[in-house]
Design a protein around this motif. Structure first.
Motif, PDB file in Angstrom:
ATOM      1  N   PRO A 267      -1.412   7.926  -4.548  1.00 31.64           N
ATOM      2  CA  PRO A 267      -1.613   7.055  -3.256  1.00 31.64           C
ATOM      3  C   PRO A 267      -2.733   6.314  -3.078  1.00 31.64           C
ATOM      4  O   PRO A 267      -3.869   6.758  -3.760  1.00 31.64           O
ATOM      5  N   ASP A 268      -2.469   4.900  -2.653  1.00 26.09           N
ATOM      6  CA  ASP A 268      -3.785   4.182  -2.213  1.00 26.09           C
ATOM      7  C   ASP A 268      -4.554   4.700  -0.894  1.00 26.09           C
ATOM      8  O   ASP A 268      -5.597   4.681  -0.850  1.00 26.09           O
TER       9      ASP A 268
ATOM     10  N   GLN B 257       0.742  -1.052   0.115  1.00 31.85           N
ATOM     11  CA  GLN B 257       0.185   0.010  -0.130  1.00 31.85           C
ATOM     12  C   GLN B 257       0.793   1.291  -0.130  1.00 31.85           C
ATOM     13  O   GLN B 257       1.843   1.262   0.941  1.00 31.85           O
ATOM     14  N   ASN B 258       0.673   2.225  -0.900  1.00 35.39           N
ATOM     15  CA  ASN B 258       1.250   3.507  -0.830  1.00 35.39           C
ATOM     16  C   ASN B 258       0.473   4.547  -0.240  1.00 35.39           C
ATOM     17  O   ASN B 258      -0.698   4.818  -0.709  1.00 35.39           O
ATOM     18  N   VAL B 259       0.956   5.070   0.817  1.00 35.57           N
ATOM     19  CA  VAL B 259       0.433   5.889   1.902  1.00 35.57           C
ATOM     20  C   VAL B 259       1.122   7.276   1.709  1.00 35.57           C
ATOM     21  O   VAL B 259       2.412   7.343   1.952  1.00 35.57           O
TER      22      VAL B 259
ATOM     23  N   LEU C 100       5.449   6.400  11.720  1.00 37.58           N
ATOM     24  CA  LEU C 100       6.437   6.121  10.565  1.00 37.58           C
ATOM     25  C   LEU C 100       7.450   5.020  11.093  1.00 37.58           C
ATOM     26  O   LEU C 100       7.989   4.317  10.312  1.00 37.58           O
ATOM     27  N   SER C 101       7.937   5.475  12.296  1.00 37.07           N
ATOM     28  CA  SER C 101       9.112   4.648  12.909  1.00 37.07           C
ATOM     29  C   SER C 101       8.622   3.131  13.085  1.00 37.07           C
ATOM     30  O   SER C 101       9.439   2.313  13.149  1.00 37.07           O
ATOM     31  N   GLY C 102       7.330   2.924  13.456  1.00 35.12           N
ATOM     32  CA  GLY C 102       6.986   1.507  13.680  1.00 35.12           C
ATOM     33  C   GLY C 102       6.487   1.044  12.577  1.00 35.12           C
ATOM     34  O   GLY C 102       6.007  -0.328  12.959  1.00 35.12           O
ATOM     35  N   MET C 103       5.996   1.598  11.593  1.00 34.79           N
ATOM     36  CA  MET C 103       5.341   0.695  10.362  1.00 34.79           C
ATOM     37  C   MET C 103       6.090  -0.374   9.757  1.00 34.79           C
ATOM     38  O   MET C 103       7.395  -0.287   9.614  1.00 34.79           O
ATOM     39  N   ASP C 104       5.465  -1.523   9.248  1.00 32.27           N
ATOM     40  CA  ASP C 104       6.052  -2.407   8.546  1.00 32.27           C
ATOM     41  C   ASP C 104       6.027  -2.156   7.158  1.00 32.27           C
ATOM     42  O   ASP C 104       5.392  -1.891   6.394  1.00 32.27           O
TER      43      ASP C 104
ATOM     44  N   SER D 227       4.466   1.429   1.830  1.00 32.78           N
ATOM     45  CA  SER D 227       5.248   2.455   1.376  1.00 32.78           C
ATOM     46  C   SER D 227       4.881   3.877   1.824  1.00 32.78           C
ATOM     47  O   SER D 227       3.891   4.361   1.275  1.00 32.78           O
ATOM     48  N   HIS D 228       5.467   4.596   2.327  1.00 33.43           N
ATOM     49  CA  HIS D 228       5.315   5.935   2.892  1.00 33.43           C
ATOM     50  C   HIS D 228       5.983   6.855   2.192  1.00 33.43           C
ATOM     51  O   HIS D 228       7.004   7.072   1.921  1.00 33.43           O
ATOM     52  N   SER D 229       5.289   8.194   2.107  1.00 36.42           N
ATOM     53  CA  SER D 229       5.980   9.448   1.680  1.00 36.42           C
ATOM     54  C   SER D 229       5.088  10.559   2.460  1.00 36.42           C
ATOM     55  O   SER D 229       3.981  10.343   2.877  1.00 36.42           O
TER      56      SER D 229
END
Length: 93
Positions: free
Chosen positions: A83-84, A2-4, A24-28, A33-35
Motif C-alpha cells: 500500500p502507498d 493511491q492504494n490505501v 469509504l462511502s464518500g471517497m473519490d 483504491s481502498h482495501s
C-alpha cells in the motif's frame, strides 16, 4: 492512484467502524483504491463495506489476542499489496 490499506481492530458496530464506513462511502474512487483489513473476523460493518465493492479481509485474531499466524498473514498481505498508505484505526491496529 493511491492504494490505501485500512487496518482496524474490529468491524463490529462501533464509532471508529462507522467513521471508516462513512469515509469509504464518500471517497473519490478515481484517486484512491481502498482495501480493509480487520484484525478480528469482519462483522456487520465489514459486510456494509463489502457492499461498497471494497475488499475486506481479516487476520483471524480473537479480540484482544494476537496470534503468530495472524502476524505472518499481516506481513504477507503488506508485502503483496504494497500500500502507498497504511491507515490504522484504534490503538491495537
Amino acid at each position: 492512484m493511491q492504494n490505501v490499506l485500512h487496518l482496524i481492530t474490529t468491524l463490529d458496530t462501533g464509532g471508529a467502524e462507522i467513521m471508516l464506513l462513512r469515509l469509504l462511502s464518500g471517497m473519490d474512487s478515481t484517486h484512491f483504491s481502498h482495501s480493509v483489513l480487520s484484525m478480528t473476523p469482519a462483522g456487520e460493518i465489514g459486510e456494509r463495506i463489502r457492499a461498497l465493492g471494497i475488499p475486506v479481509r481479516d487476520l483471524g485474531f480473537s479480540l484482544g489476542k494476537a496470534s503468530f499466524s495472524g502476524v505472518v498473514k499481516l506481513i504477507r498481505i503488506l508485502k503483496k499489496s504494497r500500500p502507498d498508505i497504511l491507515q490504522t484505526w484504534m490503538y491495537h491496529a
